[in-house]
Design a protein around this motif. Structure first.
Motif, PDB file in Angstrom:
ATOM      1  N   ASN A  11       0.836  -1.196   0.000  1.00  0.00           N
ATOM      2  CA  ASN A  11       0.000   0.000   0.000  1.00  0.00           C
ATOM      3  C   ASN A  11       0.873   1.250   0.000  1.00  0.00           C
ATOM      4  O   ASN A  11       1.697   1.437   0.896  1.00  0.00           O
ATOM      5  N   LEU A  12       0.671   2.097  -0.995  1.00  0.00           N
ATOM      6  CA  LEU A  12       1.382   3.368  -1.073  1.00  0.00           C
ATOM      7  C   LEU A  12       0.548   4.433  -0.372  1.00  0.00           C
ATOM      8  O   LEU A  12      -0.612   4.654  -0.719  1.00  0.00           O
ATOM      9  N   ILE A  13       1.138   5.088   0.630  1.00  0.00           N
ATOM     10  CA  ILE A  13       0.419   6.060   1.447  1.00  0.00           C
ATOM     11  C   ILE A  13       1.157   7.392   1.377  1.00  0.00           C
ATOM     12  O   ILE A  13       2.361   7.441   1.612  1.00  0.00           O
ATOM     13  N   PRO A  14       0.463   8.479   1.032  1.00  0.00           N
ATOM     14  CA  PRO A  14       1.137   9.777   0.897  1.00  0.00           C
ATOM     15  C   PRO A  14       1.900  10.174   2.154  1.00  0.00           C
ATOM     16  O   PRO A  14       1.383  10.099   3.268  1.00  0.00           O
ATOM     17  N   ALA A  15       3.167  10.574   1.964  1.00  0.00           N
ATOM     18  CA  ALA A  15       4.037  11.104   3.032  1.00  0.00           C
ATOM     19  C   ALA A  15       4.320  10.099   4.138  1.00  0.00           C
ATOM     20  O   ALA A  15       4.718  10.479   5.235  1.00  0.00           O
ATOM     21  N   LYS A  16       4.117   8.808   3.860  1.00  0.00           N
ATOM     22  CA  LYS A  16       4.393   7.786   4.859  1.00  0.00           C
ATOM     23  C   LYS A  16       5.093   6.601   4.188  1.00  0.00           C
ATOM     24  O   LYS A  16       4.985   6.416   2.977  1.00  0.00           O
ATOM     25  N   PRO A  17       5.806   5.766   4.979  1.00  0.00           N
ATOM     26  CA  PRO A  17       6.398   4.567   4.384  1.00  0.00           C
ATOM     27  C   PRO A  17       5.307   3.632   3.864  1.00  0.00           C
ATOM     28  O   PRO A  17       4.197   3.590   4.408  1.00  0.00           O
ATOM     29  N   TYR A  49     -14.108  -1.098  13.595  1.00  0.00           N
ATOM     30  CA  TYR A  49     -12.712  -0.958  13.174  1.00  0.00           C
ATOM     31  C   TYR A  49     -12.622  -0.242  11.829  1.00  0.00           C
ATOM     32  O   TYR A  49     -11.825   0.699  11.658  1.00  0.00           O
ATOM     33  N   GLN A  50     -13.446  -0.661  10.858  1.00  0.00           N
ATOM     34  CA  GLN A  50     -13.403  -0.045   9.542  1.00  0.00           C
ATOM     35  C   GLN A  50     -13.855   1.413   9.580  1.00  0.00           C
ATOM     36  O   GLN A  50     -13.301   2.264   8.877  1.00  0.00           O
ATOM     37  N   LEU A  51     -14.840   1.710  10.419  1.00  0.00           N
ATOM     38  CA  LEU A  51     -15.269   3.101  10.563  1.00  0.00           C
ATOM     39  C   LEU A  51     -14.142   3.933  11.175  1.00  0.00           C
ATOM     40  O   LEU A  51     -13.863   5.060  10.736  1.00  0.00           O
ATOM     41  N   GLY A  52     -13.478   3.365  12.177  1.00  0.00           N
ATOM     42  CA  GLY A  52     -12.338   4.051  12.774  1.00  0.00           C
ATOM     43  C   GLY A  52     -11.229   4.287  11.762  1.00  0.00           C
ATOM     44  O   GLY A  52     -10.623   5.366  11.720  1.00  0.00           O
ATOM     45  N   LYS A  53     -10.965   3.301  10.913  1.00  0.00           N
ATOM     46  CA  LYS A  53      -9.926   3.441   9.877  1.00  0.00           C
ATOM     47  C   LYS A  53     -10.285   4.560   8.901  1.00  0.00           C
ATOM     48  O   LYS A  53      -9.419   5.319   8.455  1.00  0.00           O
ATOM     49  N   SER A  54     -11.573   4.636   8.559  1.00  0.00           N
ATOM     50  CA  SER A  54     -12.006   5.682   7.641  1.00  0.00           C
ATOM     51  C   SER A  54     -11.792   7.057   8.250  1.00  0.00           C
ATOM     52  O   SER A  54     -11.279   7.972   7.593  1.00  0.00           O
ATOM     53  N   TYR A  55     -12.166   7.210   9.517  1.00  0.00           N
ATOM     54  CA  TYR A  55     -11.925   8.480  10.208  1.00  0.00           C
ATOM     55  C   TYR A  55     -10.426   8.763  10.286  1.00  0.00           C
ATOM     56  O   TYR A  55      -9.971   9.901  10.108  1.00  0.00           O
ATOM     57  N   TYR A  56      -9.649   7.722  10.563  1.00  0.00           N
ATOM     58  CA  TYR A  56      -8.197   7.865  10.710  1.00  0.00           C
ATOM     59  C   TYR A  56      -7.566   8.357   9.403  1.00  0.00           C
ATOM     60  O   TYR A  56      -6.761   9.298   9.409  1.00  0.00           O
ATOM     61  N   MET A  57      -7.927   7.725   8.282  1.00  0.00           N
ATOM     62  CA  MET A  57      -7.368   8.115   6.996  1.00  0.00           C
ATOM     63  C   MET A  57      -7.822   9.515   6.596  1.00  0.00           C
ATOM     64  O   MET A  57      -7.162  10.180   5.800  1.00  0.00           O
ATOM     65  N   ASP A  58      -8.940   9.965   7.176  1.00  0.00           N
ATOM     66  CA  ASP A  58      -9.451  11.300   6.885  1.00  0.00           C
ATOM     67  C   ASP A  58      -8.916  12.337   7.872  1.00  0.00           C
ATOM     68  O   ASP A  58      -9.305  13.507   7.828  1.00  0.00           O
ATOM     69  N   GLY A  59      -8.034  11.893   8.792  1.00  0.00           N
ATOM     70  CA  GLY A  59      -7.404  12.813   9.722  1.00  0.00           C
ATOM     71  C   GLY A  59      -8.211  13.151  10.959  1.00  0.00           C
ATOM     72  O   GLY A  59      -7.819  14.020  11.741  1.00  0.00           O
ATOM     73  N   TYR A  64       1.822 -10.443  -6.519  1.00  0.00           N
ATOM     74  CA  TYR A  64       2.277  -9.293  -5.729  1.00  0.00           C
ATOM     75  C   TYR A  64       1.699  -8.015  -6.339  1.00  0.00           C
ATOM     76  O   TYR A  64       1.920  -7.733  -7.525  1.00  0.00           O
ATOM     77  N   LEU A  65       0.952  -7.274  -5.523  1.00  0.00           N
ATOM     78  CA  LEU A  65       0.248  -6.086  -6.000  1.00  0.00           C
ATOM     79  C   LEU A  65       0.803  -4.807  -5.380  1.00  0.00           C
ATOM     80  O   LEU A  65       1.370  -4.829  -4.287  1.00  0.00           O
ATOM     81  N   GLU A  66       0.587  -3.707  -6.096  1.00  0.00           N
ATOM     82  CA  GLU A  66       0.831  -2.385  -5.545  1.00  0.00           C
ATOM     83  C   GLU A  66      -0.487  -1.629  -5.589  1.00  0.00           C
ATOM     84  O   GLU A  66      -1.216  -1.698  -6.582  1.00  0.00           O
ATOM     85  N   HIS A  67      -0.785  -0.923  -4.515  1.00  0.00           N
ATOM     86  CA  HIS A  67      -2.085  -0.254  -4.366  1.00  0.00           C
ATOM     87  C   HIS A  67      -1.866   1.227  -4.092  1.00  0.00           C
ATOM     88  O   HIS A  67      -1.180   1.595  -3.141  1.00  0.00           O
ATOM     89  N   ASP A  68      -2.460   2.092  -4.939  1.00  0.00           N
ATOM     90  CA  ASP A  68      -2.288   3.534  -4.729  1.00  0.00           C
ATOM     91  C   ASP A  68      -3.624   4.238  -4.481  1.00  0.00           C
ATOM     92  O   ASP A  68      -3.772   5.427  -4.758  1.00  0.00           O
TER      93      ASP A  68
END
Length: 358
Positions: A120-126, A207-217, A168-172
């Motif tokens: 998983n490619l994540i902006p400004a993060k490893p 968990y998924q709702l929390g992840k959505s909030y997390y990715m949205d800052g 092997y996949l790459e996800h952007d």
């Protein structure tokens, strides 16, 4: 090879065409289900179908009903292959897939679910790696869940057995404009809240709702949902639970709740074998000025052969030890740690600063 690659898509023409490039050279069926694109996706696919390829391209349209599982199940229905490989339109093959090896693996694991390694490619993060279940026999499985749908067996009594494939996949999918990310987050949050309202509190959906909030800052809202999810009797061996605990720790740190985050020391016995967890705990201890404890967690992270996020078991763990040693006046140990980081830019800079007068 008796394999159908299934993709559901909507308004992602450029990404989809890019994803198709490597797939079209494979002797497989490709089923693309469009759920209402308005960006000429279907027209582009129709033009692609006219061109000569090894793969057989099938295009279908399905009315979007706010249900990802329904769309995926339609793709499965349209497929004619014995085996299904479910792919997203923002995922790409990292390297060509050896079809003979894949076919051998599929024959060796009848009725089982194949896992693919995704970066998983994540902006400004490893970048972060994860194994996800995507390959399965059409006769035995289907999807359930309107959002963040899960693969489940048709027979509730069937035991799911997993095996690793050579895919092997790459996800952007985390890239895009702020407007695009906000739109996607708003859609996901609405679907998750609707499903929670219909099904009641469920740890995976929370968990998924929390992840959505997390990715949205929205860190405080994320931490609240993670807290609710961990209030259930969850199985610590499940991968989503491991990610839940780790993301909860970061949400607490990023929302200023660093002292509360220390409470995660209570689950070290369950997750202390994971590099990502140990690295996170090192950061929590570090933010609470518990430097000796932080060093121990970073050392432990560096001893684990593999982590999900790139660097947590190597240069990032060494770098943070270097920062602690430098801040506490141990120049010699700081230099030692920074040198272990290789070409990591931050470590190179710190090392240059510490050794410029030597």
């Amino acid at each position: 090879m008796n394999l159908s690659i299934c993709i559901i898509t909507k308004n992602e023409k450029e990404k989809l065409i890019r994803a198709m490039q490597d797939l079209l050279s494979m002797e497989v069926e490709i089923v693309v289900v469009d759920t209402g694109s308005q960006d000429s996706t279907v027209q582009a696919l129709s033009e692609l179908k006219k061109q000569p390829h090894k793969a057989r391209l099938k295009i279908a349209e399905f009315e979007w009903i706010d249900d990802f599982a329904a769309a995926r199940n339609e793709a499965i229905k349209q497929a004619t292959g014995k085996w299904i490989f479910m792919l997203d339109s923002d995922e790409y093959l990292m390297k060509p897939c050896d079809e003979k090896i894949l076919e051998m693996l599929l024959r060796k694991h009848p009725g089982q679910v194949g896992r693919v390694l995704r970066r998983n490619l994540i902006p400004a993060k490893p970048a972060a790696r994860e194994w996800i279940s995507r390959v399965f026999e059409k006769a035995y499985y289907h999807y359930e869940g309107a959002i963040h749908e899960q693969l489940v067996p048709n027979d509730p009594q069937m035991q799911v057995v997993l095996f690793e494939t050579n895919i092997y996949l790459e996800h952007d999918g985390y890239y895009g404009s702020d407007e695009e990310r906000r739109k996607k987050a708003t859609r996901n949050e609405a679907l998750l809240l609707k499903e929670l309202n219909e099904r009641g509190d469920d740890p995976y959906l929370l968990y998924q709702l929390g992840k959505s909030y997390y990715m949205d800052g929205e860190m405080e809202k994320a931490a609240e949902q993670f807290d609710k999810a961990l209030g259930f009797d969850v199985d610590e061996k499940l991968e989503y639970v491991q990610d839940l605990v780790e993301t909860y720790g970061y949400a607490l740190m990023n929302s200023g709740q660093t002292q509360k985050a220390l409470g995660l020391e209570g689950v070290v016995d369950y997750f202390g074998h994971l590099a990502d967890f140990c690295f996170m705990m090192g950061l929590i201890e570090m933010q609470n000025a518990r430097f000796d404890e932080a060093i121990l967690f970073f050392q432990k992270a560096a001893q684990v052969p593999q982590g999900k996020v790139e660097g947590v078991n190597s240069y990032l763990a060494y770098y943070n030890q270097g920062v602690i040693y430098e801040c506490t006046g141990n120049k010699e140990k700081a230099i030692e740690m920074y040198r272990k980081c290789g070409n990591y830019p931050k470590a190179v800079t710190q090392l240059a600063n510490l050794t410029k007068n030597d």
